[in-house]
Design a protein around this motif. Structure first.
Motif, PDB file in Angstrom:
ATOM      1  N   LYS A 136       5.074 -11.787 -17.211  1.00 14.81           N
ATOM      2  CA  LYS A 136       5.090 -13.245 -17.361  1.00 14.81           C
ATOM      3  C   LYS A 136       3.748 -13.819 -16.922  1.00 14.81           C
ATOM      4  O   LYS A 136       3.238 -13.465 -15.851  1.00 14.81           O
ATOM      5  N   GLY A 137       3.202 -14.694 -17.702  1.00 16.32           N
ATOM      6  CA  GLY A 137       1.969 -15.370 -17.302  1.00 16.32           C
ATOM      7  C   GLY A 137       0.867 -14.392 -16.960  1.00 16.32           C
ATOM      8  O   GLY A 137       0.466 -13.562 -17.772  1.00 16.32           O
ATOM      9  N   THR A 138       0.375 -14.475 -15.714  1.00 15.81           N
ATOM     10  CA  THR A 138      -0.708 -13.593 -15.281  1.00 15.81           C
ATOM     11  C   THR A 138      -0.227 -12.522 -14.308  1.00 15.81           C
ATOM     12  O   THR A 138      -0.987 -12.049 -13.466  1.00 15.81           O
ATOM     13  N   GLU A 139       1.038 -12.129 -14.431  1.00 14.70           N
ATOM     14  CA  GLU A 139       1.582 -11.077 -13.578  1.00 14.70           C
ATOM     15  C   GLU A 139       0.780  -9.786 -13.701  1.00 14.70           C
ATOM     16  O   GLU A 139       0.415  -9.367 -14.799  1.00 14.70           O
ATOM     17  N   VAL A 140       0.575  -9.149 -12.567  1.00 13.71           N
ATOM     18  CA  VAL A 140      -0.091  -7.852 -12.519  1.00 13.71           C
ATOM     19  C   VAL A 140       0.983  -6.769 -12.428  1.00 13.71           C
ATOM     20  O   VAL A 140       1.972  -6.932 -11.719  1.00 13.71           O
ATOM     21  N   GLY A 141       0.793  -5.679 -13.147  1.00 16.24           N
ATOM     22  CA  GLY A 141       1.754  -4.584 -13.100  1.00 16.24           C
ATOM     23  C   GLY A 141       2.636  -4.502 -14.318  1.00 16.24           C
ATOM     24  O   GLY A 141       3.667  -3.828 -14.303  1.00 16.24           O
ATOM     25  N   LYS A 142       2.218  -5.140 -15.412  1.00 15.16           N
ATOM     26  CA  LYS A 142       3.017  -5.110 -16.642  1.00 15.16           C
ATOM     27  C   LYS A 142       2.834  -3.813 -17.414  1.00 15.16           C
ATOM     28  O   LYS A 142       3.613  -3.522 -18.332  1.00 15.16           O
ATOM     29  N   THR A 143       1.800  -3.058 -17.083  1.00 13.56           N
ATOM     30  CA  THR A 143       1.591  -1.752 -17.712  1.00 13.56           C
ATOM     31  C   THR A 143       1.438  -0.687 -16.633  1.00 13.56           C
ATOM     32  O   THR A 143       1.034  -0.968 -15.503  1.00 13.56           O
ATOM     33  N   PHE A 144       1.730   0.543 -17.020  1.00 10.82           N
ATOM     34  CA  PHE A 144       1.561   1.651 -16.095  1.00 10.82           C
ATOM     35  C   PHE A 144       0.085   1.795 -15.710  1.00 10.82           C
ATOM     36  O   PHE A 144      -0.235   2.169 -14.577  1.00 10.82           O
ATOM     37  N   ALA A 145      -0.802   1.496 -16.656  1.00 11.23           N
ATOM     38  CA  ALA A 145      -2.238   1.620 -16.393  1.00 11.23           C
ATOM     39  C   ALA A 145      -2.690   0.655 -15.307  1.00 11.23           C
ATOM     40  O   ALA A 145      -3.536   1.002 -14.471  1.00 11.23           O
ATOM     41  N   GLU A 146      -2.143  -0.564 -15.297  1.00 10.39           N
ATOM     42  CA  GLU A 146      -2.515  -1.528 -14.257  1.00 10.39           C
ATOM     43  C   GLU A 146      -2.071  -1.043 -12.885  1.00 10.39           C
ATOM     44  O   GLU A 146      -2.819  -1.158 -11.902  1.00 10.39           O
ATOM     45  N   LEU A 147      -0.860  -0.497 -12.814  1.00 15.04           N
ATOM     46  CA  LEU A 147      -0.384   0.021 -11.528  1.00 15.04           C
ATOM     47  C   LEU A 147      -1.222   1.211 -11.070  1.00 15.04           C
ATOM     48  O   LEU A 147      -1.566   1.316  -9.888  1.00 15.04           O
ATOM     49  N   GLN A 148      -1.557   2.088 -12.004  1.00 13.97           N
ATOM     50  CA  GLN A 148      -2.359   3.250 -11.637  1.00 13.97           C
ATOM     51  C   GLN A 148      -3.741   2.842 -11.149  1.00 13.97           C
ATOM     52  O   GLN A 148      -4.300   3.470 -10.229  1.00 13.97           O
ATOM     53  N   ALA A 149      -4.302   1.787 -11.737  1.00 15.63           N
ATOM     54  CA  ALA A 149      -5.618   1.316 -11.312  1.00 15.63           C
ATOM     55  C   ALA A 149      -5.592   0.856  -9.855  1.00 15.63           C
ATOM     56  O   ALA A 149      -6.591   0.990  -9.138  1.00 15.63           O
ATOM     57  N   ILE A 150      -4.443   0.315  -9.427  1.00 17.41           N
ATOM     58  CA  ILE A 150      -4.283  -0.059  -8.013  1.00 17.41           C
ATOM     59  C   ILE A 150      -4.092   1.196  -7.168  1.00 17.41           C
ATOM     60  O   ILE A 150      -4.763   1.391  -6.145  1.00 17.41           O
ATOM     61  N   ILE A 151      -3.177   2.046  -7.612  1.00 19.73           N
ATOM     62  CA  ILE A 151      -2.814   3.242  -6.831  1.00 19.73           C
ATOM     63  C   ILE A 151      -4.027   4.122  -6.558  1.00 19.73           C
ATOM     64  O   ILE A 151      -4.205   4.624  -5.440  1.00 19.73           O
ATOM     65  N   GLU A 152      -4.886   4.310  -7.561  1.00 20.71           N
ATOM     66  CA  GLU A 152      -6.009   5.234  -7.388  1.00 20.71           C
ATOM     67  C   GLU A 152      -7.036   4.730  -6.385  1.00 20.71           C
ATOM     68  O   GLU A 152      -7.875   5.505  -5.914  1.00 20.71           O
ATOM     69  N   ARG A 153      -6.954   3.447  -6.027  1.00 18.78           N
ATOM     70  CA  ARG A 153      -7.866   2.877  -5.035  1.00 18.78           C
ATOM     71  C   ARG A 153      -7.292   2.926  -3.618  1.00 18.78           C
ATOM     72  O   ARG A 153      -7.982   2.566  -2.661  1.00 18.78           O
ATOM     73  N   ILE A 154      -6.022   3.369  -3.478  1.00 17.49           N
ATOM     74  CA  ILE A 154      -5.380   3.377  -2.170  1.00 17.49           C
ATOM     75  C   ILE A 154      -5.831   4.597  -1.383  1.00 17.49           C
ATOM     76  O   ILE A 154      -5.802   5.725  -1.880  1.00 17.49           O
ATOM     77  N   ASN A 155      -6.216   4.379  -0.146  1.00 13.99           N
ATOM     78  CA  ASN A 155      -6.720   5.468   0.693  1.00 13.99           C
ATOM     79  C   ASN A 155      -5.641   6.480   1.062  1.00 13.99           C
ATOM     80  O   ASN A 155      -5.895   7.687   1.069  1.00 13.99           O
ATOM     81  N   LEU A 156      -4.451   5.988   1.387  1.00 12.56           N
ATOM     82  CA  LEU A 156      -3.373   6.857   1.850  1.00 12.56           C
ATOM     83  C   LEU A 156      -2.439   7.180   0.683  1.00 12.56           C
ATOM     84  O   LEU A 156      -1.401   6.541   0.489  1.00 12.56           O
ATOM     85  N   ASP A 206       4.358   9.626 -16.604  1.00 16.59           N
ATOM     86  CA  ASP A 206       3.893  10.856 -15.967  1.00 16.59           C
ATOM     87  C   ASP A 206       2.415  11.102 -16.246  1.00 16.59           C
ATOM     88  O   ASP A 206       1.664  11.508 -15.348  1.00 16.59           O
ATOM     89  N   LYS A 207       1.973  10.840 -17.465  1.00 18.79           N
ATOM     90  CA  LYS A 207       0.581  11.053 -17.837  1.00 18.79           C
ATOM     91  C   LYS A 207      -0.350  10.081 -17.122  1.00 18.79           C
ATOM     92  O   LYS A 207      -1.443  10.456 -16.680  1.00 18.79           O
ATOM     93  N   ILE A 208       0.091   8.832 -16.988  1.00 15.99           N
ATOM     94  CA  ILE A 208      -0.777   7.782 -16.442  1.00 15.99           C
ATOM     95  C   ILE A 208      -0.705   7.727 -14.916  1.00 15.99           C
ATOM     96  O   ILE A 208      -1.741   7.639 -14.236  1.00 15.99           O
ATOM     97  N   ILE A 209       0.497   7.748 -14.363  1.00 14.43           N
ATOM     98  CA  ILE A 209       0.688   7.611 -12.914  1.00 14.43           C
ATOM     99  C   ILE A 209       1.111   8.927 -12.271  1.00 14.43           C
ATOM    100  O   ILE A 209       0.595   9.312 -11.222  1.00 14.43           O
ATOM    101  N   GLY A 210       2.053   9.597 -12.896  1.00 14.94           N
ATOM    102  CA  GLY A 210       2.635  10.819 -12.321  1.00 14.94           C
ATOM    103  C   GLY A 210       4.035  10.533 -11.823  1.00 14.94           C
ATOM    104  O   GLY A 210       4.237   9.629 -11.009  1.00 14.94           O
ATOM    105  N   LEU A 211       5.013  11.280 -12.301  1.00 15.30           N
ATOM    106  CA  LEU A 211       6.394  11.051 -11.894  1.00 15.30           C
ATOM    107  C   LEU A 211       6.622  11.326 -10.413  1.00 15.30           C
ATOM    108  O   LEU A 211       7.623  10.880  -9.839  1.00 15.30           O
TER     109      LEU A 211
END
Length: 260
Positions: free
Chosen positions: A131-151, A183-188
């Motif tokens: 909706k609107g400017t929500e972040v996390g509408k695609t697996f790629a957006e979530l992965q882009a956040i996850i890959e920057r997390i230190n832990l 699974d390909k983008i984030i990993g199950l």
């Protein structure tokens, strides 16, 4: 909440860490905590999925709103140490016109500031409907956040069936393909919990309106496939359908009757 879950024949549940539309959190009653931990052990509860308030927006265009999100998540994670080895789920936020790149950096920076190596809670990013400017509408957006997390061992995803359907992922006709994409983008291995909801909307409408199990556009057949899918059936399933106590009891009975 533990006793209420048992009265519904549930072995997991979600709870808000504080007022979902505000900021105040109740004081922790250590005696209540110990009683719940004993109850959860006795009845072999699955992982709990705590939910952050909806008001959090770590990628807001206002610094004070971003700081409120940082302080709230930090406090919530400290409070979650009372219930060790569970999940803390939150909506990634809305970039409000600043763009997805800004949002990804702001969200990951926020989490990197508040998470610490010894914490016992896994933080979950929730899939969103877009909706609107929500972040996390695609697996790629979530992965882009996850890959920057230190832990990396303390970050995961909560998949909302209504949200991804409304967001354009056809779980009715292509469930296996959607999971393969995840699974390909984030990993199950990063998928830790599921919000199990039907949807009032057609595919790809980006509206996020939950429906009772089997009464929406996703339908009971697909819901049954999800709970029995070999890559999903071990996960905690959380109902967020528009229901009351008796309605949830009926849905849980229906799901248990169809769980293999």
């Amino acid at each position: 909440m533990g006793k209420e879950a048992l009265s519904l024949n549930a072995n997991t549940f979600s709870f808000f860490t504080r007022n979902p539309r505000g900021s105040k959190a109740k004081d922790i009653d250590d005696n209540d905590v110990q009683q719940f931990l004993a109850l959860a052990k006795q009845y072999k509860f699955h992982k709990l999925v705590a939910h952050a308030p909806y008001t959090l927006n770590p990628c807001s265009n206002r610094e004070e709103v971003r700081e409120f999100a940082r302080q709230t998540i930090a406090d919530d994670l400290l409070r979650m140490e009372k219930l060790p080895h569970n999940y803390y789920n939150f909506h990634p936020g809305n970039h409000l016109g600043q763009g997805i790149d800004f949002a990804i950096k702001a969200i990951s920076d926020c989490l990197n500031e508040v998470m610490w190596p010894e914490q016992q809670t896994t933080v979950l990013l929730e899939t969103m409907a877009g909706k609107g400017t929500e972040v996390g509408k695609t697996f790629a957006e979530l992965q882009a956040i996850i890959e920057r997390i230190n832990l990396q061992d303390k970050i995961g995803v909560c998949l909302d069936t209504c949200h991804i359907w409304d967001g354009g992922y056809d779980i009715v006709n292509n469930l296996n393909n959607v999971l393969a994409d995840f699974d390909k983008i984030i990993g199950l291995d990063k998928l830790k919990a599921i919000h199990l909801n039907d949807s009032k909307n057609d595919l790809n409408t980006h509206k996020d309106r939950h429906e009772k199990i089997g009464q929406g556009k996703i339908g009971l057949d697909t819901i049954i496939k999800i709970i029995n899918h070999p890559q999903l059936k071990h996960l905690p399933f959380i109902l967020e359908t528009p229901n009351d106590h008796d309605g949830y009891a009926q849905e849980i009975a229906l799901l248990r009757a169809n769980f293999n």
